[in-house]
Motif scaffolding. Structure first.
Motif, PDB file in Angstrom:
ATOM      1  N   ASN A  16       2.312   1.494  -3.505  1.00 34.77           N
ATOM      2  CA  ASN A  16       1.351   2.187  -4.357  1.00 34.77           C
ATOM      3  C   ASN A  16       0.934   3.607  -4.165  1.00 34.77           C
ATOM      4  OD1 ASN A  16      -0.580  -1.051  -4.462  1.00 34.77           O
ATOM      5  ND2 ASN A  16       1.147  -0.465  -5.607  1.00 34.77           N
ATOM      6  N   GLU A  17       0.856   4.117  -3.060  1.00 37.38           N
ATOM      7  CA  GLU A  17       0.368   5.512  -2.630  1.00 37.38           C
ATOM      8  C   GLU A  17       1.667   6.231  -3.458  1.00 37.38           C
ATOM      9  OE1 GLU A  17      -0.633   8.311   1.161  1.00 37.38           O
ATOM     10  OE2 GLU A  17      -0.373   6.001   1.490  1.00 37.38           O
ATOM     11  N   ALA A  18       2.904   5.945  -3.384  1.00 37.52           N
ATOM     12  CA  ALA A  18       3.899   6.835  -3.854  1.00 37.52           C
ATOM     13  C   ALA A  18       4.067   6.601  -5.409  1.00 37.52           C
ATOM     14  CB  ALA A  18       5.103   6.212  -3.231  1.00 37.52           C
ATOM     15  N   GLY A  19       3.213   5.785  -6.136  1.00 41.13           N
ATOM     16  CA  GLY A  19       3.002   5.716  -7.406  1.00 41.13           C
ATOM     17  C   GLY A  19       3.979   4.539  -7.932  1.00 41.13           C
TER      18      GLY A  19
ATOM     19  N   THR B   2       4.442   0.341  -8.495  1.00 41.63           N
ATOM     20  CA  THR B   2       3.722  -0.897  -8.763  1.00 41.63           C
ATOM     21  C   THR B   2       4.523  -2.082  -8.712  1.00 41.63           C
ATOM     22  OG1 THR B   2       3.760  -0.789 -11.302  1.00 41.63           O
ATOM     23  CG2 THR B   2       1.916   0.295  -9.887  1.00 41.63           C
TER      24      THR B   2
ATOM     25  N   TYR C 151       8.229   2.487 -11.593  1.00 41.89           N
ATOM     26  CA  TYR C 151       7.865   3.862 -11.167  1.00 41.89           C
ATOM     27  C   TYR C 151       7.826   4.713 -12.442  1.00 41.89           C
ATOM     28  CZ  TYR C 151      12.911   5.067 -10.636  1.00 41.89           C
ATOM     29  OH  TYR C 151      14.320   5.072 -10.593  1.00 41.89           O
TER      30      TYR C 151
ATOM     31  N   PRO D 127       0.753  -1.317   0.059  1.00 38.67           N
ATOM     32  CA  PRO D 127      -0.038  -0.078   0.049  1.00 38.67           C
ATOM     33  C   PRO D 127       0.887   1.077  -0.009  1.00 38.67           C
ATOM     34  CG  PRO D 127      -0.916  -1.642   1.568  1.00 38.67           C
ATOM     35  CD  PRO D 127       0.401  -2.220   1.168  1.00 38.67           C
ATOM     36  N   MET D 128       1.821   1.087   0.850  1.00 39.99           N
ATOM     37  CA  MET D 128       2.593   2.463   0.803  1.00 39.99           C
ATOM     38  C   MET D 128       3.334   2.623  -0.530  1.00 39.99           C
ATOM     39  SD  MET D 128       6.251   3.104   0.835  1.00 39.99           S
ATOM     40  CE  MET D 128       6.934   1.493   1.735  1.00 39.99           C
TER      41      MET D 128
END
Length: 253
Positions: free
Chosen positions: A121-124, A126, A138, A118-119
């Motif tokens: 994904n939140e930063a963009g 995958t 990224y 989750p952290m």
């Protein structure tokens, strides 16, 4: 300007002609070499005109694709049937499958990765789990610096025998000592009974192939960042690979 000779200059053209008299192994990376780099990796494909040239080349010599992608992922993007495909940076063979030790060794990192996904994904960033390796992309991150920080946090403390390799907007998570692209081209040359060879690639994970190639091989780094490459020749951009394939086909056997 790099001191590395350009493959389409006179010296490189002569090297291709000499090579094609020996029924060499013809090896290619996929992304950035046969296929242009695209913003969305799922859209990567070999242009039709290049695929047609490669299809003709398979009648003259073994044509192999050695990719960081999984075999199943890269196969449908080619537009032609190569002699052999190797995926996962060398750790997955089209016919023999992925190295089971490598898949098992990555399990400890997978658990750590899923906790932090989750952290990321939140930063963009995958995650792409390819079985015998893991890629953290990224390229599409709105803030690449923030994505790199999140990835750095994930890989700060790695389980035993796990290592990372940085590529173009991607961090690859690999098993130390796993078969790499250098091992792959040696294995394929032995399998197809040839001592002569060609290999072209554009990224960090292609360097083991350049390093392990025999002195008579024609090895080619595609694109910029040539300063520390161990390839013998260069191409300035991916589109030039089309002319290389035409020269191979026009060279006398």
């Amino acid at each position: 300007m790099s001191a590395m000779p350009h493959l389409l200059d006179a010296e490189g053209r002569a090297a291709i002609e000499r090579l094609m008299r020996q029924r060499p192994l013809l090896g290619f990376d996929f992304d950035g070499t046969l296929a242009p780099i695209v913003m969305h990796p799922d859209e990567a494909r070999i242009p039709d005109r290049i695929a047609r040239l490669l299809e003709r080349l398979t009648a003259r010599a073994p044509v192999v694709v050695v990719s960081g992608r999984q075999v199943l992922d890269v196969r449908h993007r080619l537009g032609f049937k190569p002699t052999h495909i190797v995926g996962n940076h060398g750790a997955e063979d089209e016919f023999d499958g992925p190295d089971p030790r490598v898949v098992t060794t990555l399990e400890a990192f997978r658990r750590q990765m899923l906790r932090m996904e989750p952290m990321l994904n939140e930063a963009g960033a995958t995650i792409e789990d390819k079985g015998a390796s893991i890629a953290i992309h990224y390229r599409l991150a709105p803030n690449p610096a923030l994505a790199r920080e999140a990835i750095a946090e994930l890989v700060r403390e790695l389980p035993p025998d796990i290592e990372t390799e940085h590529g173009k907007r991607v961090v690859n998570v690999l098993v130390a000592g796993a078969p790499d692209k250098g091992h792959a081209i040696q294995r394929l040359a032995a399998r197809y009974g040839t001592e002569a060879g060609f290999y072209a690639g554009d990224d960090t994970n292609d360097e083991p192939a350049f390093d392990r190639a025999d002195p008579g091989w024609v090895t080619v780094r595609v694109g910029p960042r040539l300063e520390h490459s161990r390839a013998r020749y260069r191409l300035d951009e991916q589109a030039e690979i089309e002319e290389v394939l035409r020269l191979m086909l026009e060279s006398p056997a």
